[in-house]
Design a protein around this motif. Structure first.
Motif, short mmCIF file in Angstrom:
data_model
loop_
_atom_site.label_atom_id
_atom_site.label_comp_id
_atom_site.label_asym_id
_atom_site.label_seq_id
_atom_site.Cartn_x
_atom_site.Cartn_y
_atom_site.Cartn_z
N ILE A 388 -46.94 12.34 -46.83
CA ILE A 388 -48.16 12.15 -46.06
C ILE A 388 -49.13 11.31 -46.88
O ILE A 388 -49.37 11.58 -48.06
N VAL A 389 -49.68 10.28 -46.25
CA VAL A 389 -50.57 9.35 -46.93
C VAL A 389 -52.01 9.74 -46.64
O VAL A 389 -52.52 9.49 -45.54
N GLY A 390 -52.64 10.38 -47.59
CA GLY A 390 -54.07 10.67 -47.48
C GLY A 390 -54.45 11.83 -46.60
O GLY A 390 -55.64 12.12 -46.43
N GLY A 391 -53.50 12.53 -45.97
CA GLY A 391 -53.84 13.66 -45.12
C GLY A 391 -54.17 13.24 -43.70
O GLY A 391 -54.39 12.06 -43.42
N PRO A 392 -54.18 14.21 -42.76
CA PRO A 392 -54.48 13.88 -41.36
C PRO A 392 -55.87 13.30 -41.20
O PRO A 392 -56.80 13.68 -41.91
N VAL A 393 -56.01 12.37 -40.25
CA VAL A 393 -57.32 11.81 -39.93
C VAL A 393 -57.71 12.32 -38.54
O VAL A 393 -56.86 12.56 -37.69
N THR A 394 -58.99 12.49 -38.33
CA THR A 394 -59.50 13.06 -37.08
C THR A 394 -59.82 11.95 -36.08
O THR A 394 -60.50 10.98 -36.41
N VAL A 395 -59.29 12.12 -34.87
CA VAL A 395 -59.55 11.17 -33.79
C VAL A 395 -60.93 11.46 -33.21
O VAL A 395 -61.20 12.58 -32.75
N THR A 396 -61.80 10.49 -33.23
CA THR A 396 -63.16 10.65 -32.73
C THR A 396 -63.44 9.61 -31.65
O THR A 396 -63.30 8.41 -31.90
N ASN A 397 -63.81 10.09 -30.47
CA ASN A 397 -64.07 9.18 -29.34
C ASN A 397 -62.90 8.24 -29.09
O ASN A 397 -63.08 7.07 -28.73
N GLY A 398 -61.69 8.75 -29.30
CA GLY A 398 -60.50 7.97 -29.05
C GLY A 398 -60.13 7.00 -30.17
O GLY A 398 -59.12 6.31 -30.07
N ILE A 399 -60.97 6.91 -31.21
CA ILE A 399 -60.73 5.98 -32.32
C ILE A 399 -59.97 6.69 -33.43
O ILE A 399 -60.36 7.78 -33.87
N VAL A 400 -58.90 6.05 -33.90
CA VAL A 400 -58.09 6.63 -34.98
C VAL A 400 -58.41 5.90 -36.28
O VAL A 400 -58.21 4.68 -36.37
N PRO A 401 -58.91 6.59 -37.30
CA PRO A 401 -59.16 5.93 -38.59
C PRO A 401 -57.86 5.43 -39.22
O PRO A 401 -56.78 5.95 -38.94
N ASN A 402 -58.00 4.42 -40.08
CA ASN A 402 -56.83 3.92 -40.80
C ASN A 402 -56.35 4.94 -41.81
O ASN A 402 -57.07 5.85 -42.22
N SER A 403 -55.11 4.76 -42.23
CA SER A 403 -54.60 5.58 -43.32
C SER A 403 -55.25 5.16 -44.62
O SER A 403 -55.92 4.12 -44.71
N ALA A 404 -55.06 5.97 -45.65
CA ALA A 404 -55.47 5.56 -46.99
C ALA A 404 -54.65 4.35 -47.43
O ALA A 404 -53.51 4.16 -47.00
N SER A 405 -55.23 3.53 -48.30
CA SER A 405 -54.52 2.35 -48.80
C SER A 405 -53.41 2.78 -49.76
O SER A 405 -53.57 3.74 -50.52
#
Length: 568
Positions: A388-405
């Motif tokens: 897993i790269v950087g842990g789960p990211v939270t979807v906010t208003n339908g927008i998915v943050p990028n993974s960690a570099s």
């Protein structure tokens, strides 16, 4: 009042079922947590669908062909109706109950399919037994009477050790036969409409059948303007491989029959003009039953058990149906793209480069919450256990943050994927696997001659490269003077204006990886020094030495009367 209105609409929807009527129960409410609920996508169905799966509907009680049995299912149903003898508009104690075998909404006698009449009792208790067996076949004044659907009419299968739970209206086995008890389930914790996410239509049984130009009798008769047919086929759980028919039955327990009813099409509730129940566009997503499908969809519909189809291969050796089928949509899907630090999509990079993964959720409800988890795998196929790269990211208003570099310092084959958790209105989704090739780094150098060229003088440039993955397929020169680029490893170029220029050579290897080298070149202006050619002056100083050169220049000045200055 809102609950009454919703029930009224739901019962209205129950009437428009073409060749079926519907009575449903849910088993195990008291023993298990309530099933999640969705929202009806068909505005004509004002019922709250229960989110479930084909496998949950059929349970583990399968026949020898892996088809689902009615026995033990929490969704078991049968064609129990009543004759409203007093015209009250609802079922009352004493109303005759009829097992409408041919399901035409009429108490009748058909050769081989005699409707069975159940005597009733006058008890007004909440849950009450109506009869332990039919008192007779339909006959006398009951023949020809219209029958109404009442979802709370249910039965106890007496062929095994049966039970009836007054809280949830459940029973344990079999089909309805003479000698079994019919119960009015006043609490009616029935499941009417279900929502099943992550399925696909199977091509080999997508057919048109039961064509007519009039509404079914249970829906009041009347002519259509155009002859219509039921659109029917089978749905299978997405990702499940195998068939159901012939000698292969692996998929039967993951498949259900569905029908888009002609009456619903005539009413305008389904059909090509419908955005939520379009039988024309649905067929575009049909896939082979052995492939596992290529497009996942979500579906809604009424559950029905057809006892005449339990041995039919085209019906998956099971009586279960979604009929009427009320709505479908493409399932929520997740797409990812690997990008470099400049947010450019990449499929191969040079060792030492950092990249990140991006994700976009689409389809489904159109409104998304939940999380996305990015994972990195060794090898090109996302096989095995990823990191897993950087842990789960939270979807906010339908927008998915990028993974960690993520930096890749060694060459090799890698792959990325992501998983969407889903939410109350959307299924979870896996992204396609994205392979990433990390190539050995490329070292680029070049030289040029002469080192201090004159204006307009031809300069020879020669490039070299090591590392990467030969052969090197592209050599691109940028001479810094707005001239067109050149594309050879060795090239000759001249400059039309004096000054300092940055020269760049970019080399690309066979995998598309490139590297760039840069150097500064100075172009001197064409001027004379003390009346002498500049190059000649430099050569004289170098070869004769300062003292001898000074004497020679003195004689030159006396002869020419020139001063210690320079002229163009």
């Amino acid at each position: 009042m809102a609950r009454v209105t919703r029930t009224r609409w739901c019962l209205l929807a129950l009437l428009l079922v073409g060749v079926i009527s519907l009575a449903y129960t849910k088993q195990g409410i008291a023993e298990t947590p309530p099933a999640p609920t969705g929202v009806s996508w068909n505005p004509n169905v004002n019922c709250v669908p229960v989110v479930t799966t084909f496998e949950n509907m059929m349970g583990t009680n399968l026949n020898s062909f892996n088809g689902g049995l009615l026995a033990g299912s929490q969704y078991a149903t049968y064609n129990l109706k009543y004759f409203d003898q007093n015209g009250t508009g609802s079922f009352q104690p004493g109303d005759p109950v009829v097992y409408d075998i041919n399901n035409n909404g009429v108490a009748d006698v058909t050769a081989g399919k005699n409707d069975q009449f159940y005597s009733t009792v006058t008890s007004g208790s909440a849950d009450r037994s109506l009869s332990t067996s039919p008192s007779s076949l339909v006959s006398g004044s009951l023949v020809g009477k219209p029958l109404k659907t009442e979802p709370r009419l249910k039965y106890i299968d007496g062929s095994t050790t049966a039970y009836y739970n007054t809280t949830n209206g459940s029973w344990d086995a079999g089909e309805q036969n003479i000698g079994e008890t019919v119960v009015f389930d006043a609490n009616d914790n029935s499941v009417v409409v279900v929502e099943i996410r992550g399925v696909y239509p199977v091509v080999w049984d997508y057919t048109l059948e039961d064509c007519a130009s009039v509404f079914n009798g249970i829906n009041g008769g009347g002519n259509f303007t155009t002859r219509l047919c039921d659109s029917s086929g089978n749905m299978q759980t997405f990702g499940i491989h195998g068939d159901c028919g012939g000698v292969i039955h692996t998929a039967c327990g993951h498949r259900i029959h569905f029908e888009i009813d002609m009456d619903w099409q005539a009413k305008g509730w389904c059909g090509p003009a419908s955005s939520y129940c379009n039988n024309s566009t649905l067929s575009q997503n049909v896939a082979s039953g052995s492939s596992g499908g290529s497009t996942s969809i979500d579906v809604q519909g009424f559950i029905y058990w057809d006892p005449t189809e339990v041995t039919t291969p085209g019906h998956n050796y099971s009586g279960w149906e979604l009929h009427p089928f009320t709505a479908w949509r493409l399932s929520a899907s997740l797409a990812t793209t690997i990008e470099d630090s400049a947010n450019n999509p990449v499929a191969s990079i040079m060792a030492g480069t950092a990249v990140h993964d991006t994700a976009i959720i689409s389809e489904g409800s159109g409104v998304y919450t939940g999380t996305v988890t990015y994972s990195l795998f060794t090898g090109p196929t996302c096989a095995g256990t990823g990191t897993i790269v950087g842990g789960p990211v939270t979807v906010t208003n339908g927008i998915v943050p990028n993974s960690a570099s993520q930096s890749f310092n060694t060459a090799g084959s890698f792959s990325w994927s992501a998983v969407y958790s889903g939410d109350a209105n959307n299924n979870g989704a896996d992204s396609p696997c994205e392979p990433l090739t990390v190539n050995p780094s490329i070292t680029v150098n070049f030289a040029f001659s002469p080192i201090k060229p004159a204006l307009g003088q031809k300069v020879a440039f020669s490039g070299s490269a090591t590392g990467g993955t030969p052969p090197y397929v592209s050599w691109t020169w940028n001479f810094g003077d707005d001239s067109p680029p050149s594309f050879e490893a060795t090239i000759v170029h001249s400059y039309s204006k004096p000054g300092s220029y940055t020269v760049q050579l970019t080399v690309t290897d066979s995998t598309g990886i490139n590297a760039t080298s840069a150097s500064t070149i100075t172009i001197l202006e064409n001027r004379t020094i003390l009346g002498l050619d500049r190059t000649f002056f430099y050569e004289m100083i170098t070869s004769l030495g300062v003292a001898v050169a000074t004497t020679a220049l003195g004689l030159h000045w006396k002869r020419t009367r020139r001063h210690l200055d320079s002229t163009a």
